[in-house]
Structures are given as C-alpha cells and as structure tokens.
Design an enzyme around this catalytic site. Structure first.
Site, PDB file in Angstrom:
ATOM      1  N   GLN A   7       7.688  -4.340  -4.017  1.00 45.20           N
ATOM      2  CA  GLN A   7       6.438  -4.214  -5.134  1.00 45.20           C
ATOM      3  C   GLN A   7       6.710  -3.216  -6.329  1.00 45.20           C
ATOM      4  OE1 GLN A   7       4.432  -1.299  -5.268  1.00 45.20           O
ATOM      5  NE2 GLN A   7       3.281  -1.886  -7.485  1.00 45.20           N
ATOM      6  N   ARG A  14      -9.469  -0.991  -6.453  1.00 48.17           N
ATOM      7  CA  ARG A  14      -8.995   0.237  -6.746  1.00 48.17           C
ATOM      8  C   ARG A  14      -8.753   0.689  -8.209  1.00 48.17           C
ATOM      9  NH1 ARG A  14      -7.376   3.087  -2.293  1.00 48.17           N
ATOM     10  NH2 ARG A  14      -5.580   4.519  -3.227  1.00 48.17           N
ATOM     11  N   LYS A  17       1.452  -9.917  -9.424  1.00 48.49           N
ATOM     12  CA  LYS A  17       0.549  -9.387  -8.608  1.00 48.49           C
ATOM     13  C   LYS A  17      -0.611  -8.757  -9.695  1.00 48.49           C
ATOM     14  CE  LYS A  17      -0.791  -6.402  -4.735  1.00 48.49           C
ATOM     15  NZ  LYS A  17      -1.908  -5.846  -5.341  1.00 48.49           N
ATOM     16  N   ARG A  49      -5.719  -2.668   3.864  1.00 43.49           N
ATOM     17  CA  ARG A  49      -6.367  -1.538   4.726  1.00 43.49           C
ATOM     18  C   ARG A  49      -6.143  -1.857   6.064  1.00 43.49           C
ATOM     19  NH1 ARG A  49      -9.489  -1.797  -0.235  1.00 43.49           N
ATOM     20  NH2 ARG A  49      -9.728   0.240  -1.296  1.00 43.49           N
ATOM     21  N   THR A  84       3.503  -5.592 -10.048  1.00 47.07           N
ATOM     22  CA  THR A  84       1.953  -5.492 -10.430  1.00 47.07           C
ATOM     23  C   THR A  84       1.750  -5.161 -11.633  1.00 47.07           C
ATOM     24  OG1 THR A  84       1.900  -4.442  -8.067  1.00 47.07           O
ATOM     25  CG2 THR A  84      -0.147  -3.688  -9.539  1.00 47.07           C
ATOM     26  N   THR A 116       1.001  -1.254  -0.150  1.00 50.03           N
ATOM     27  CA  THR A 116       0.022   0.034   0.013  1.00 50.03           C
ATOM     28  C   THR A 116       0.872   1.179  -0.131  1.00 50.03           C
ATOM     29  OG1 THR A 116      -0.039  -0.193   2.325  1.00 50.03           O
ATOM     30  CG2 THR A 116      -1.824  -1.167   1.112  1.00 50.03           C
ATOM     31  N   HIS A 141      -6.437  -5.653  -6.956  1.00 48.41           N
ATOM     32  CA  HIS A 141      -5.813  -4.179  -6.398  1.00 48.41           C
ATOM     33  C   HIS A 141      -6.823  -3.534  -5.125  1.00 48.41           C
ATOM     34  CE1 HIS A 141      -2.352  -1.496  -7.800  1.00 48.41           C
ATOM     35  NE2 HIS A 141      -3.217  -0.759  -7.085  1.00 48.41           N
TER      36      HIS A 141
END
Length: 356
Positions: A129, A252, A225, A304, A157, A75, A249
């Site tokens: 990432q 998102r 990912k 989150r 990603t 994140t 994601h």
C-alpha cells in the site's frame, strides 16, 4: 473464540492509547459505526435446490490467483499490537491463502514482511500500500522497494490528501511511536522522519495524473484504494488502475461520508467488470462477505479484526480471524444455494425495510 471475544481479549492486553489508535476514527467516529451498521440493513434472499456438496470460494485478483475471498486490509504499526508485528500477520495470511496488503506505515520493512510470508507459503501474495508522496522521487523509491521485495501488486491510497483528525489520539496525546518503533518503509528516504504518527507527508495537490505516473513507473498491477464516487471509479479505470477498492479508510478520514458497502453497487456498476472491485470497511461476518460479493465485490478486506487477532494471540489469532471469516462465508454460500462466488447476484440482496 469468536471475533468479539478476540476483540475483548485484545483490549485487555493493549496499552489503552494503542487500543484507541486502532479502534478509533475521525472526529465523532460516525463513519466507523456506520460501516458495521450498514450491513445490518441488508438481507440475503437464498436460492434453493441449486447448491453443491463443496463450494469453490477462491478468487482471482491482480497478482494473486486462487486467493481467499478475505484479504488483510492495510493497517499501520502492527508492532504496537504484538512484538512480531507485521511478520506474524504475513505468516498468518500466507498460511491461509489470503492476500496481505502491507502498509507504507508498517513497523516492519516490506522486504522483511515478504520474507516472513515466504516462511509460510512458497508463493504468497503480498501487495504494497502506497501513499502518493508530494515528492515524486520518494514515491518512486517506495515503488522500487516494493518491487525489490517481490510484492505482487501496488495499492495506491487516494482518500488521504490530508490526515484525518483522530479525536482519541488527540485526547490521549498519542502523536509519536514508542522508542525503537518507526515507519520502516520510510527509513532513509529524504524529508521523511519516520517516528511520528503523521510523519508520512500527504498532499491535496496529488491528481489522477500522478496516479497514472505510478502505473507507468512499474510493471506491477496498480490498484486504487479509497474510491466512493462512481465517477472516480471510471476515472481510475481510464488512468490504468488494475482494480478499484471501495473504502472510506475505516472511518479514519472524513467523518461525513457514507458507509463503504452503501457505495459499492454504484461503483461496481461504473466499473462494469473491466477490473476487479474490492471492498473494505465493516466486514465482521460471513453474511457480510456474501452481501458484498453479491453487490459486486470480488473480495473483501478486514483491518481491525486482524489487529485484534494479532494483539490477542499473535500469528495464531490472525489465522483464526481469516479462517473464521472464510469458513463462515463458505457456510453462508451453501445456505444461499451457491456453488461458487458468482452464484451470488444482486437480486439476492434486499434491504430489510423492504426497499432497494
């Protein structure tokens, strides 16, 4: 304090625009809601008289032997949530034996993140990432930074050819980081001013050939990912992926895709145990972790909840989140008659409507 209470405490403490940045998703946020709601459609069928006094829940992941089955999903911009930002998250993850996936869009450079993790554990597992950059030399520079920091794996990603449209951020006019904050991993790289939320260039022209090029430029294991389609899972393995992360994601990106857990069985079937399959999106309970592992995941990521723990209580809050989920999973495993993660099998998961 429960995870819900940590969320509520975080919401009270954060700038509303910063809260919305983390909590929000793309467009109408249907997928954000679907990720959590999907787990409510599944139920576990426990086995009985088959357990053990103590369970072994550790997992072996690329560059991370004997890790927690709960890892920290990537994140962005942790310093929006707490002054210690990614450093606090890194120390907490290392102390709990959890893999930390630190992001390209971190507000702390990867070398500093790994150094913080080493304050809590002698050999922490920190993955980096990576968004494939349209300029290959920038991608390679990021890879070298991750290697130099002693990351143990890369996570590429692939579900972001363009940025998702985040309705809350547009409504709030939240497009730039506050003064003094930046995507530090992009600092001093060509063509990448680091101060805006969308300053990391994306490209819809990136292909599997580019992904394979990343696997060739490093000796680190490279996971992919953002896979939802089983055909892409097969392509990932064919192009050298060391692991496949089923993810949308966190809702998102595209607001018209399925919940991540609903895609897990088909992806796991396509991979056929050739590499580990991981999942993130909507995991909030020990039972969610058990369902995901039974459906084919090796480990699950949380994003989150970690953010809320960080905002509410800093490093201690992140540790609370990771320990709570790990221990709740261990308890669920015991209730399902399991001794180890592999004892959770697909036949132990049913849909609550009686179908499969």
């Amino acid at each position: 304090m429960t995870l819900r209470e940590l969320h509520d405490k975080a919401r009270q403490s954060l700038d509303p625009a910063h809260y919305d940045y983390v909590a929000g998703g793309a467009d109408e946020e249907r997928v954000v809601a679907a990720n959590e709601a999907a787990f409510d459609r599944y139920a576990l069928l426990p086995r009985v008289l088959s357990g053990a006094e103590r369970r072994d829940t550790a997992v072996d992941l690329p560059g991370a032997p004997r890790a927690s089955p709960v890892f920290v999903a990537p994140t962005a911009f942790h310093r929006l949530l707490h002054p210690d930002g990614e450093r606090a998250t890194a120390r907490a993850a290392a102390a709990e034996g959890a893999v930390l996936v630190t992001g390209t869009a971190a507000t702390t450079a990867v070398a500093e993140v790994v150094a913080a993790a080493r304050e809590a554990a002698p050999d922490p597992a920190v993955w980096f990432q990576l968004y494939p950059h349209p300029r290959p030399e920038v991608t390679e520079a990021l890879v070298r930074r991750a290697e130099g920091a002693r990351c143990t794996a890369l996570v590429v990603t692939v579900d972001s050819p363009v940025f998702g449209r985040h309705t809350r951020d547009l409504r709030n006019g939240f497009t730039d980081l506050p003064p003094g904050y930046a995507a530090e991993n992009m600092r001093d790289l060509p063509g990448a001013p680091p101060g805006g939320l969308t300053d990391i260039p994306m490209s819809p022209a990136v292909t599997w050939r580019d992904f394979a090029g990343i696997t060739r430029m490093t000796s680190l294991p490279v996971l992919v990912k953002g896979v939802l389609h089983p055909a892409d899972a097969r392509l990932a393995v064919e192009h050298g992926a060391a692991g496949v992360l089923v993810s949308n994601h966190g809702g998102r990106q595209c607001d018209a895709v399925p919940a991540a857990v609903d895609c897990l069985p088909a992806v796991a079937g396509a991979v056929a145990d050739r590499v580990p399959v991981l999942l993130d999106g909507g995991v909030r309970r020990g039972g969610d972790i058990a369902v995901a592992l039974a459906l084919g995941a090796r480990a699950v990521g949380v994003g989150r909840p970690v953010a809320w723990g960080l905002a509410a209580e800093g490093e201690a809050g992140v540790r609370r989140v990771l320990a709570t989920l790990r221990d709740a999973y261990d308890h669920t495993l015991a209730l399902c008659g399991g001794r180890r993660n592999a004892d959770l099998t697909t036949d132990m998961v049913v849909r609550k409507d009686g179908t499969w």
